[in-house]
Design a protein around this motif. Sequence first.
Motif, PDB file in Angstrom:
ATOM      1  N   THR A 182       0.857  -1.183   0.000  1.00 41.76           N
ATOM      2  CA  THR A 182       0.000   0.000   0.000  1.00 41.76           C
ATOM      3  C   THR A 182       0.889   1.226   0.000  1.00 41.76           C
ATOM      4  O   THR A 182       1.759   1.366   0.870  1.00 41.76           O
ATOM      5  CB  THR A 182      -0.918   0.026   1.233  1.00 41.76           C
ATOM      6  OG1 THR A 182      -1.844  -1.055   1.157  1.00 41.76           O
ATOM      7  CG2 THR A 182      -1.695   1.328   1.306  1.00 41.76           C
ATOM      8  N   LEU A 183       0.675   2.113  -0.963  1.00 44.64           N
ATOM      9  CA  LEU A 183       1.489   3.311  -1.103  1.00 44.64           C
ATOM     10  C   LEU A 183       0.607   4.544  -0.962  1.00 44.64           C
ATOM     11  O   LEU A 183      -0.401   4.686  -1.655  1.00 44.64           O
ATOM     12  CB  LEU A 183       2.196   3.322  -2.462  1.00 44.64           C
ATOM     13  CG  LEU A 183       3.024   4.570  -2.789  1.00 44.64           C
ATOM     14  CD1 LEU A 183       4.201   4.693  -1.834  1.00 44.64           C
ATOM     15  CD2 LEU A 183       3.509   4.514  -4.246  1.00 44.64           C
ATOM     16  N   GLY A 184       0.986   5.441  -0.062  1.00 46.83           N
ATOM     17  CA  GLY A 184       0.243   6.674   0.119  1.00 46.83           C
ATOM     18  C   GLY A 184       0.665   7.739  -0.873  1.00 46.83           C
ATOM     19  O   GLY A 184       1.793   7.736  -1.373  1.00 46.83           O
ATOM     20  N   THR A 185      -0.243   8.650  -1.175  1.00 47.68           N
ATOM     21  CA  THR A 185       0.039   9.784  -2.047  1.00 47.68           C
ATOM     22  C   THR A 185      -0.434  11.054  -1.373  1.00 47.68           C
ATOM     23  O   THR A 185      -1.037  11.025  -0.297  1.00 47.68           O
ATOM     24  CB  THR A 185      -0.673   9.630  -3.406  1.00 47.68           C
ATOM     25  OG1 THR A 185      -2.093   9.773  -3.214  1.00 47.68           O
ATOM     26  CG2 THR A 185      -0.377   8.274  -4.036  1.00 47.68           C
ATOM     27  N   SER A 186      -0.183  12.193  -2.003  1.00 46.93           N
ATOM     28  CA  SER A 186      -0.625  13.460  -1.438  1.00 46.93           C
ATOM     29  C   SER A 186      -2.142  13.579  -1.413  1.00 46.93           C
ATOM     30  O   SER A 186      -2.702  14.329  -0.613  1.00 46.93           O
ATOM     31  CB  SER A 186      -0.050  14.635  -2.256  1.00 46.93           C
ATOM     32  OG  SER A 186       1.361  14.615  -2.226  1.00 46.93           O
ATOM     33  N   GLU A 187      -2.825  12.823  -2.283  1.00 50.31           N
ATOM     34  CA  GLU A 187      -4.277  12.905  -2.368  1.00 50.31           C
ATOM     35  C   GLU A 187      -4.987  11.799  -1.604  1.00 50.31           C
ATOM     36  O   GLU A 187      -6.181  11.913  -1.320  1.00 50.31           O
ATOM     37  CB  GLU A 187      -4.734  12.847  -3.840  1.00 50.31           C
ATOM     38  CG  GLU A 187      -4.331  14.062  -4.667  1.00 50.31           C
ATOM     39  CD  GLU A 187      -2.867  14.011  -5.086  1.00 50.31           C
ATOM     40  OE1 GLU A 187      -2.291  12.904  -5.062  1.00 50.31           O
ATOM     41  OE2 GLU A 187      -2.308  15.079  -5.403  1.00 50.31           O
TER      42      GLU A 187
END
Length: 323
Positions: A182-187
Amino acid sequence: MVARSSEVRPSAVRHNASPGAGGRRRRGAGRLAGLGLGGAALLVLLTGCDVGKTFGGFGWPQGGITPESHRMYDLWIASCIAALAVGVFVWGLIFWCVVRYRKRGNELPVQTRYNMPMEFLYTIAPILIVSVLFYYTAIVQTDVNKTTKNPDVTVEVVAFKWNWQFNYRDGQGRDANTVASTLGTSEVIPVLVLPTGKSIRFEEQSRDVIHSFWVPELLFKRDVMPGNVRNVFEVSSLDQEGAYVGRCAELCGSYHAFMNFELRVVSPEKYDQFLAAKKAGKSTQEALTAIGENPYATTTEPFKTRRNTANFNPDSASAGAGS
């Protein structure tokens, strides 16, 4: 003319055998005994109820969801009770001395020097208190920091400026394989999904600077170090389902405040379904929807970073959808 130094001043006379001395000593001993009994009763009353809840945990976070968090919380509350008991006893002695030995005319109170029992008491008592606190602290710390050879779930926590990646692993150490990620992003806030009733191993590393992995309900705040340092810790189980906010607790740069994530604790059955969906190629949001969970974080939301070409991210870049 009489020199100033030769002036005769009234001398304070000590009467060792004043008529009321014995009665005063008995009354003083009675007050001291009453103070001791009152302090003991107060300690019994405090330990017989939920003192932490009554006083807001004495500043310690409440609502832990792991056995380790309960042990640390209990140690903190017991230390606060011990400190309060010592404080009440010392304050009582101070006020008793203020009242008992207040000035009464020119008569001096009995002067006590070289009282061996008293000196022994105020030398040994602090050593005993510190030793007991150190002993229980060492016991709890050793128990909280212990790891096992075969935990049920292993998660690799990767921190970077300014987000998180969670890799679900098939073993321990660097040589293990990542089976889902699972990779987080700014959005999109990254959601870390874990099961109840299973031992969880966290293996942390950073891609750039020092970060800190912190979920208040776990009562763990562990630094995530760059380079070859791989910080490892375990929780023996997660006892309560729900969504819990996670944060970076180490000042790591301009967007440190935006570096949030969410811990989603689900049943073991849902966790297995989630992991199977991830292995099948679904995104984290799709996998969460498949097990009946909210696809996005509910405890925190993305900040408006206002990033542009001048500071970080080109305006023309497409919005991330998470993974």
